[in-house]
Design an enzyme around this catalytic site. Structure first.
Site, PDB file in Angstrom:
ATOM      1  N   GLY A   1       0.827  -1.216   0.000  1.00  0.00           N
ATOM      2  CA  GLY A   1       0.000   0.000   0.000  1.00  0.00           C
ATOM      3  C   GLY A   1       0.855   1.257   0.000  1.00  0.00           C
ATOM      4  O   GLY A   1       2.095   1.202  -0.037  1.00  0.00           O
TER       5      GLY A   1
ATOM      6  N   GLY B   1      -4.287  -3.152  -6.532  1.00  0.00           N
ATOM      7  CA  GLY B   1      -3.840  -3.320  -7.925  1.00  0.00           C
ATOM      8  C   GLY B   1      -2.630  -4.228  -7.994  1.00  0.00           C
ATOM      9  O   GLY B   1      -2.011  -4.532  -6.990  1.00  0.00           O
TER      10      GLY B   1
ATOM     11  N   LEU C   1      -0.210  -2.614   8.736  1.00  0.00           N
ATOM     12  CA  LEU C   1      -0.900  -1.547   7.992  1.00  0.00           C
ATOM     13  C   LEU C   1      -2.085  -2.073   7.190  1.00  0.00           C
ATOM     14  O   LEU C   1      -2.846  -1.282   6.626  1.00  0.00           O
ATOM     15  CB  LEU C   1       0.068  -0.863   7.022  1.00  0.00           C
TER      16      LEU C   1
ATOM     17  N   TYR D   1     -15.063   2.553   9.755  1.00  0.00           N
ATOM     18  CA  TYR D   1     -13.597   2.535   9.699  1.00  0.00           C
ATOM     19  C   TYR D   1     -13.002   2.863  11.075  1.00  0.00           C
ATOM     20  O   TYR D   1     -12.136   2.143  11.587  1.00  0.00           O
ATOM     21  CB  TYR D   1     -13.159   3.535   8.629  1.00  0.00           C
TER      22      TYR D   1
ATOM     23  N   LYS E   1     -10.689   0.673  13.820  1.00  0.00           N
ATOM     24  CA  LYS E   1      -9.380   1.135  14.300  1.00  0.00           C
ATOM     25  C   LYS E   1      -9.359   1.208  15.834  1.00  0.00           C
ATOM     26  O   LYS E   1      -8.331   0.958  16.459  1.00  0.00           O
ATOM     27  CB  LYS E   1      -9.040   2.493  13.684  1.00  0.00           C
TER      28      LYS E   1
HETATM   29  N1  LIG Z   1      -3.062   7.483   4.427  1.00  0.00           N
HETATM   30  C1  LIG Z   1      -3.504   8.094   5.535  1.00  0.00           C
HETATM   31  O1  LIG Z   1      -3.586   9.327   5.607  1.00  0.00           O
HETATM   32  C2  LIG Z   1      -3.917   7.290   6.743  1.00  0.00           C
HETATM   33  C3  LIG Z   1      -4.575   7.958   7.789  1.00  0.00           C
HETATM   34  C4  LIG Z   1      -4.939   7.243   8.915  1.00  0.00           C
HETATM   35  C5  LIG Z   1      -4.645   5.888   9.009  1.00  0.00           C
HETATM   36  N2  LIG Z   1      -4.035   5.249   7.982  1.00  0.00           N
HETATM   37  C6  LIG Z   1      -3.777   3.797   8.129  1.00  0.00           C
HETATM   38  O2  LIG Z   1      -2.480   3.474   7.669  1.00  0.00           O
HETATM   39  C7  LIG Z   1      -2.475   2.188   7.042  1.00  0.00           C
HETATM   40  C8  LIG Z   1      -1.919   2.315   5.636  1.00  0.00           C
HETATM   41  O3  LIG Z   1      -2.711   3.238   4.904  1.00  0.00           O
HETATM   42  P1  LIG Z   1      -2.482   3.512   3.359  1.00  0.00           P
HETATM   43  O4  LIG Z   1      -2.909   4.908   3.101  1.00  0.00           O
HETATM   44  O5  LIG Z   1      -1.121   3.062   2.968  1.00  0.00           O
HETATM   45  O6  LIG Z   1      -3.585   2.556   2.721  1.00  0.00           O
HETATM   46  P2  LIG Z   1      -3.477   1.536   1.500  1.00  0.00           P
HETATM   47  O7  LIG Z   1      -4.860   1.165   1.100  1.00  0.00           O
HETATM   48  O8  LIG Z   1      -2.614   2.105   0.436  1.00  0.00           O
HETATM   49  O9  LIG Z   1      -2.734   0.281   2.143  1.00  0.00           O
HETATM   50  C9  LIG Z   1      -3.403  -0.758   2.812  1.00  0.00           C
HETATM   51  C10 LIG Z   1      -2.861  -2.062   2.284  1.00  0.00           C
HETATM   52  O10 LIG Z   1      -3.559  -3.125   2.951  1.00  0.00           O
HETATM   53  C11 LIG Z   1      -3.731  -4.159   2.003  1.00  0.00           C
HETATM   54  N3  LIG Z   1      -4.819  -5.058   2.376  1.00  0.00           N
HETATM   55  C12 LIG Z   1      -6.143  -4.745   2.447  1.00  0.00           C
HETATM   56  N4  LIG Z   1      -6.853  -5.858   2.721  1.00  0.00           N
HETATM   57  C13 LIG Z   1      -5.960  -6.875   2.833  1.00  0.00           C
HETATM   58  C14 LIG Z   1      -6.098  -8.270   3.081  1.00  0.00           C
HETATM   59  N5  LIG Z   1      -7.294  -8.839   3.241  1.00  0.00           N
HETATM   60  N6  LIG Z   1      -4.974  -9.030   3.130  1.00  0.00           N
HETATM   61  C15 LIG Z   1      -3.739  -8.453   2.922  1.00  0.00           C
HETATM   62  N7  LIG Z   1      -3.569  -7.143   2.669  1.00  0.00           N
HETATM   63  C16 LIG Z   1      -4.664  -6.371   2.625  1.00  0.00           C
HETATM   64  C17 LIG Z   1      -4.040  -3.417   0.702  1.00  0.00           C
HETATM   65  O11 LIG Z   1      -3.863  -4.238  -0.445  1.00  0.00           O
HETATM   66  C18 LIG Z   1      -3.083  -2.246   0.771  1.00  0.00           C
HETATM   67  O12 LIG Z   1      -1.876  -2.549   0.106  1.00  0.00           O
HETATM   68  C19 LIG Z   1      -3.914   1.694   7.066  1.00  0.00           C
HETATM   69  O13 LIG Z   1      -4.084   0.802   8.137  1.00  0.00           O
HETATM   70  C20 LIG Z   1      -4.723   2.963   7.289  1.00  0.00           C
HETATM   71  O14 LIG Z   1      -5.929   2.699   7.960  1.00  0.00           O
HETATM   72  C21 LIG Z   1      -3.668   5.913   6.843  1.00  0.00           C
END
Ligand SMILES: NC(=O)c1ccc[n+]([C@@H]2O[C@H](COP(=O)([O-])OP(=O)(O)OC[C@H]3O[C@@H](n4cnc5c(N)ncnc54)[C@H](O)[C@@H]3O)[C@@H](O)[C@H]2O)c1
Length: 331
Positions: A12, A39, A80, A159, A163
């Site tokens: 991700g 993807g 993550l 969501y 969390k």
């Molecule tokens: N981007 C932000 O601003 C933000 C804010 C708050 C919290 N977060 C947290 O940080 C973490 C990473 O966020 P991100 O922005 O990189 O999101 P992202 O969607 O790019 O990454 C999440 C990853 O989890 C993987 N995933 C989902 N379901 C899965 C499954 N069943 N098995 C294996 N892998 C699985 C996805 O394929 C993806 O690669 C997440 O937990 C998100 O909740 C992000």
């Protein structure tokens, strides 16, 4: 001894950037585990994993059998994996509950039967969005504010509910089972390769389509955006600094700006010469958000370096290049 590090959700946006940072700055054995829900493995991903011999385990971790593909010992686990985003929460709230809960519970139960040094769980500012709105807590907001869901039936909050479960789950399993854990609560992390479901890529696409007048949804709301390189450094510090077991840290910046400022500056960088028109925002969207990062600064030495204008410029350039060339390669 070389550390054995697992990044669950490592394909991700934030996960791949953490992996890249560790590959470039540490001599660790790295493993990415992901179901590639965002993807297929692109050229950038394969370039990075091939260069640094990063192990890739593809599978759906809502299925307990997939955990058998992992090693039984890791020094560090970055957790993550999650379904994220307001669009997903509003359109598939039942899947947010099912997938995120299963990912958290399965990971915790796998840890019970494995040898894990420390786990970092990634949470969100959404967990106290309700507190700010309902009880008017101070902004910038420190970590100790109570977590609160304002409308338990609203899909948007599924969501945050998952969390909160994760924060409680990791803190309590860690105490009972004897592994270390740290929680980071991200605040609006952005940057290249963040996908197309976040506000900044949405804006780039809308400006490229020459929307006129350009609607400024939620113009008077505020956010503090955190560039990806700062978020990665904060996360790795939270994992690696001693005496962080059981702690929660805000990872973000205190550069609070209005959505109006964000949109007008994006327009400037995109050479937009049309007119802007204010419009209402999504229901449930918090009016002000800015983390107090004093704790992370003091205890981790975390110091975000990238201003929102610099980060926005980098991000917009990346998206324009990506939309024109179709791909970017890791070199
Ligand atoms: N981007 C932000 O601003 C933000 C804010 C708050 C919290 N977060 C947290 O940080 C973490 C990473 O966020 P991100 O922005 O990189 O999101 P992202 O969607 O790019 O990454 C999440 C990853 O989890 C993987 N995933 C989902 N379901 C899965 C499954 N069943 N098995 C294996 N892998 C699985 C996805 O394929 C993806 O690669 C997440 O937990 C998100 O909740 C992000």
């Amino acid at each position: 001894m070389r550390k054995n590090v697992l990044v669950l959700g490592g394909a991700g946006f934030i996960g791949l950037n953490i992996t890249q940072y560790l590959a470039e700055n540490r001599d660790y054995d790295l493993t990415i585990a992901d179901n590639f829900a965002r993807g297929k493995q692109d050229d950038y991903f394969t370039g990075l994993v091939n260069k640094y011999h990063i192990k890739v385990i593809e599978g759906d971790f809502t299925d307990t059998a997939t955990f058998k593909l992992l090693a039984s010992r890791y020094d560090q686990v970055y957790m993550l994996a999650s379904v994220v985003g307001v669009d997903n929460a509003n359109s598939i709230p039942h899947e947010i509950i099912r997938i995120n809960t299963a990912l958290i519970y399965n990971t915790l139960e796998w840890i019970r039967h494995s040898q894990i040094g420390k786990v970092l769980f990634t949470s969100t500012s959404e967990c106290y969005a309700g507190t700010i709105e309902a009880f008017g807590y101070i902004t910038p907001t420190p970590e100790e504010v109570p977590l609160c869901i304002q409308d338990i039936g609203h899909p948007r909050f599924t969501y945050a509910v998952t969390k909160m479960l994760g924060e409680s789950g990791f803190l309590n399993y860690a105490r009972v089972l004897g592994f270390e854990t740290t929680i980071v609560r991200y605040h609006n992390v952005y940057g290249p390769r963040m996908g197309f479901k976040h506000v900044i890529p949405h804006l780039v696409i809308r400006f490229r389509k020459k929307e006129e007048p350009f609607k400024v949804y939620g113009h008077d709301q505020t956010r503090a955006f955190c560039y990806i390189t700062d978020a990665v450094e904060g996360t790795v510090l939270a994992m690696e600094k001693p005496n962080t077991n059981g702690e929660i840290y805000h990872i973000g910046t205190q550069q609070e700006i209005s959505i109006d400022e964000l949109i007008r500056y994006t327009g400037k960088l995109m050479d937009f010469t049309g007119t802007f028109e204010n419009a209402p925002t999504y229901p449930g969207s918090v009016s002000r958000r800015c983390p107090d990062i004093t704790k992370a600064k003091k205890q981790l030495g975390y110091l975000p370096k990238v201003s929102w204008k610099e980060g926005l410029k980098e991000t917009i350039e990346w998206y324009n290049q990506y939309l024109e060339s179709g791909k970017l390669v890791y070199e």
